[in-house]
Design a protein around this motif. Sequence first.
Motif, PDB file in Angstrom:
ATOM      1  N   SER A 109       0.857  -1.189   0.000  1.00 55.04           N
ATOM      2  CA  SER A 109       0.000   0.000   0.000  1.00 55.04           C
ATOM      3  C   SER A 109       0.889   1.234   0.000  1.00 55.04           C
ATOM      4  O   SER A 109       2.069   1.161   0.344  1.00 55.04           O
ATOM      5  CB  SER A 109      -0.895  -0.026   1.234  1.00 55.04           C
ATOM      6  OG  SER A 109      -0.141  -0.357   2.367  1.00 55.04           O
ATOM      7  N   PRO A 110       0.342   2.389  -0.366  1.00 51.43           N
ATOM      8  CA  PRO A 110       1.154   3.608  -0.348  1.00 51.43           C
ATOM      9  C   PRO A 110       1.415   4.090   1.076  1.00 51.43           C
ATOM     10  O   PRO A 110       0.681   3.750   2.002  1.00 51.43           O
ATOM     11  CB  PRO A 110       0.307   4.613  -1.134  1.00 51.43           C
ATOM     12  CG  PRO A 110      -1.080   4.118  -1.029  1.00 51.43           C
ATOM     13  CD  PRO A 110      -1.006   2.638  -0.873  1.00 51.43           C
ATOM     14  N   ARG A 111       2.465   4.866   1.191  1.00 53.66           N
ATOM     15  CA  ARG A 111       2.872   5.398   2.485  1.00 53.66           C
ATOM     16  C   ARG A 111       1.953   6.550   2.902  1.00 53.66           C
ATOM     17  O   ARG A 111       1.406   7.245   2.057  1.00 53.66           O
ATOM     18  CB  ARG A 111       4.295   5.908   2.315  1.00 53.66           C
ATOM     19  CG  ARG A 111       4.962   6.373   3.542  1.00 53.66           C
ATOM     20  CD  ARG A 111       6.367   6.824   3.206  1.00 53.66           C
ATOM     21  NE  ARG A 111       7.302   5.703   3.251  1.00 53.66           N
ATOM     22  CZ  ARG A 111       8.604   5.855   3.501  1.00 53.66           C
ATOM     23  NH1 ARG A 111       9.098   7.044   3.681  1.00 53.66           N
ATOM     24  NH2 ARG A 111       9.392   4.819   3.541  1.00 53.66           N
ATOM     25  N   GLU A 112       1.822   6.698   4.199  1.00 51.14           N
ATOM     26  CA  GLU A 112       1.086   7.847   4.738  1.00 51.14           C
ATOM     27  C   GLU A 112       1.898   9.110   4.418  1.00 51.14           C
ATOM     28  O   GLU A 112       3.087   9.186   4.751  1.00 51.14           O
ATOM     29  CB  GLU A 112       0.956   7.655   6.247  1.00 51.14           C
ATOM     30  CG  GLU A 112      -0.109   8.453   6.916  1.00 51.14           C
ATOM     31  CD  GLU A 112      -1.518   8.058   6.521  1.00 51.14           C
ATOM     32  OE1 GLU A 112      -2.306   8.984   6.325  1.00 51.14           O
ATOM     33  OE2 GLU A 112      -1.822   6.855   6.407  1.00 51.14           O
ATOM     34  N   GLU A 113       1.279  10.061   3.731  1.00 52.38           N
ATOM     35  CA  GLU A 113       2.019  11.250   3.280  1.00 52.38           C
ATOM     36  C   GLU A 113       2.502  12.079   4.462  1.00 52.38           C
ATOM     37  O   GLU A 113       1.740  12.387   5.369  1.00 52.38           O
ATOM     38  CB  GLU A 113       1.115  12.127   2.406  1.00 52.38           C
ATOM     39  CG  GLU A 113       0.823  11.560   1.049  1.00 52.38           C
ATOM     40  CD  GLU A 113       1.955  11.777   0.068  1.00 52.38           C
ATOM     41  OE1 GLU A 113       2.740  12.726   0.272  1.00 52.38           O
ATOM     42  OE2 GLU A 113       2.065  10.998  -0.897  1.00 52.38           O
ATOM     43  N   MET A 114       3.781  12.471   4.423  1.00 50.94           N
ATOM     44  CA  MET A 114       4.331  13.373   5.440  1.00 50.94           C
ATOM     45  C   MET A 114       4.245  14.789   4.883  1.00 50.94           C
ATOM     46  O   MET A 114       4.632  15.042   3.747  1.00 50.94           O
ATOM     47  CB  MET A 114       5.780  12.966   5.709  1.00 50.94           C
ATOM     48  CG  MET A 114       6.588  13.971   6.470  1.00 50.94           C
ATOM     49  SD  MET A 114       6.205  14.042   8.213  1.00 50.94           S
ATOM     50  CE  MET A 114       7.233  12.744   8.865  1.00 50.94           C
ATOM     51  N   GLU A 115       3.736  15.685   5.690  1.00 49.63           N
ATOM     52  CA  GLU A 115       3.606  17.055   5.189  1.00 49.63           C
ATOM     53  C   GLU A 115       4.983  17.721   5.134  1.00 49.63           C
ATOM     54  O   GLU A 115       5.751  17.670   6.101  1.00 49.63           O
ATOM     55  CB  GLU A 115       2.671  17.860   6.099  1.00 49.63           C
ATOM     56  CG  GLU A 115       2.068  19.047   5.387  1.00 49.63           C
ATOM     57  CD  GLU A 115       1.254  19.919   6.321  1.00 49.63           C
ATOM     58  OE1 GLU A 115       1.172  21.114   6.045  1.00 49.63           O
ATOM     59  OE2 GLU A 115       0.724  19.404   7.327  1.00 49.63           O
TER      60      GLU A 115
END
Lengths: 589, 376
Positions: free
Chosen positions: A149-155
């Motif tokens: 799955s894709p990574r949780e986006e870091m702002e």
Amino acid sequence: MKFTDVISPFLAWSRAVKKVDTIPYPKQQNPGADRYRGFHINDTEKCIGCGRCETICENKAIDMVKVEGVEPTQGDSGLRPKVDYGRCCWCGLCIDVCSTGSLGLTNKYSWTTEDPGSCRYTPGVDKKSWDNEEKGFRQDNDVLGWAGSPREEMEIETPEKRIENFDEVVKGYTVQQAMDEASRCIQCGLCISACPAHMHIPDYLKAIAEGRFVDAVKLFYDNNPLPEMCGKVCTRECETVCAMGYQGESIAIRWLKRFACEQFESLADVLALDAQPGEPNGKKVAVVGAGPSGLSAAYYLSRKGFEVHVYDRLEEGGGVAWYAIPEYRLPAKGISRQMEVFEQAGVIFNYNKDIDSKLLTELEGRFDAVYLAVGLQKPSDARIEGEDIPEVKPAFDFLMKSPEKGEKLTGRKIIVIGGGNVAMDTARTCVRLGADVVLSYRRRIEDMPADDEEIHEAMEETIDFRPKTIPIRIEKTKTGIRYFYHEAVMVDNPEGGRPLPRPRDDVEHTVDADILFSAIGQTSDIEFISEAMQKEMEIKWGRIIVDNHQYTGYKNLFAGGDITPGEGDVITAIADGLRAVQGIINRLK
Amino acid sequence: MGVNSDPATDPKKTTHLFFGPQHPGVTGNMSIEMWFDGDQITKAITHVGYLHRGFEKLMEKRLWIQNFPLVSRICVPEPDINEECYALAIEELAGIEVPERAQWIRTLVLELARFAVNLMAFGGQAGTLGLGTGAMWGITFRDFVLDLFEELSGARIYHIYIQPGGVRRDLPPGFENRVLEVLKKIEERLPELDRLVLNNAVFKMRTKNVGVVKPEWIEEYGLVGPVARGSGSVRDVRKDAPYEIYNKLDFDVVTETGNDIFSRAMVRRREIDLSMSLIRQILDGMPQGPVATKLPNLTEWRVPAGEYYSRVESSRGEYGYYVVSDGSLKPRRVHVRGPSYVHAVPLLERMLVGANIADVSNIMVSLTTCPPEIER
């Protein structure tokens, strides 16, 4: 009762002369459908032995077993799934979650054997008649996304805003984001062997996923006393082998470490009784250098009951890793929080002590063992004509002097030579101070030793990248300097390895600038080790050669970190410290 | 002796016999303990327990996703309703949206399954009267549908195809056409089956006015499905509480008023036609798009705490799952509520009193009882 009701059932006899629907088995056997969930196959080359098939199998039909000819390597457990057809129900969950997509089901469903034992087999290893079957139930991760799955986006701060100040570029995860990201971990543990310090990665990811942040921090400190530093600047070998990275994105292990540490004002309070000095064993150890390696050795020695004294030439602990890495990557405010833990663990610090051969001899006499973790202190020579001009400066010294507090460079033009992290840090720092920066590197961008992330972020920050430029000389001009270079073409290296840059033609290109920073590496300075001592140990290219437990071969002297050959990153230095602790314990027993 | 004062079970006047559990006339693995006087049954007790596999308890020990291969095993002829109920409950608890195409495909699967079950049950009703050809033809027709399931899901019986968030794979290329071909083939041959079963003097004599379910019993027992609809009820979850895309399909609830086995068989026969009509409507209106919503990591998936009762219309009537989550990796409780419990225990026990011994399996099959629903 109607007469037709008596007659009509007999009309069924008309079927007797029509084509039958049944097939004459076994003379005729229908093949399974293209998607049929039949017998297993496994591409053992592709399989990494993460064991997710074993975890998901609700019938416990899959065991991960050691297979002859497949050796465990970094990122491969060396195990392969063995299927028990006494338990398998052919649901195909193992196929849909397979992190590399190596496992599949064929459309073969009929098989007779005299040997019941052969119904337990390792697909891809034990040869079966259906091994090369093309059709069958195969993974389709685009549809389900169960295998990655894709990574949780870091702002991340925008390039336009971040070049205006020294604030951290990444903004960190929120609690929900961190828990979501951590829960992507499949607990395969491939990362543990990839991490030089063998941190308990699956365990602390599980702790974060379940919101047990205190437990996570305690797990960090089991084998890494600088988790916050590693949470920001680690080279993260763990993420390169992550099983989730094959069909999705690897788990943001580094960011999660950073997240857990940032949840607490005081790490010392969190650790409390877990970071106290061990029961004194009467032995004393001196650690030279308060960088990651020295601190790591000091912490675990103190926890084992040694009396540990740390000596460092700087005013504070953390070493060059802390001083030289700019604020926007590693803010200084975190240091005191981490240093408190060392003090709570009973480590005694002696700052502003420059090591020389006299002090070393003294330490050797006073302490039962000495751990040398002095790092690399001398900038490498650029070996370019004109490098002795005062405007040509070593980048490393510039970074060490907290440039963010120094003078602004507004409107000035800076050239940085190099392609490593120091070059990136220097260039990005200068941009933040208002300068125009040109970055010159001999090879291609993909050959740069700096982190991809660093290069990518630097490229966004108005830095003029000039890869494939070979320095010729630097000349002094009335207002500053002029840098001459050739444009390069890459030629194959006859000895193998990376392609070599060669001048494309005789044309000399120039850039005018005010200052040139050379960031082409650091070398060791081992003058503090007396010649007599040096003779007793093995020294190669200025680095001390040590054994598996960081022992130098001289009396009770151990060494680790950058002064010994290695990767030269923080986590390797910490791992050296951990090994030295074991070496010292073994030797002083 | 002498303790038994009930005349219905008086050993001097009645014969005591077990029917099942190993008997081809029994639906599934259950048995009926009977007392009869001559060939008239005086008392009947349903016994279950031969098939208990502890589904509900097992589900509490498994990860959410691991229960999909398990729930489908509660019903052999129609596994998809279990997957659907379980998936609906999880989706409600976890707040998962199902893509539109997935909803259409799910409805297609559910109707195909109902179609296959009714073909078998309709023929099977004839089978209980010794009209074996009808039963065989019903099973043959069902097999054509199973070929479709094999192509779609990779398995003929336990499809494990409906998943939370959608379905497991998209339709294979050209699948719609093959569904229509199978419908056409079966449709052409159904009149033959009708002549063999419905226009059969034996079938009519043995089913009309036999196994009567009085309309007032529907409320009394909470009867559902063909059993209720054969006695004039218009109960159908597809209409009463539409799930998936049933509210976009045009259909009327099938109902008969004969109250007997024949009208229940007629309900099933007309459901076959209804399913064919619904399948054609679904194939006509099937939209394009994704077929599954991405789920969290399945081995670490904590479904948010809560409880939900999901219900669908199975071929036997309303079918429900009560799912409770405490926010952990595994369900806290899953309760399977199938219609067979009332149909096979209180209703059957009542209907059998006074019935002819030769009609026991006839009555039983007309209720399409399914023991795994009774003992989960």
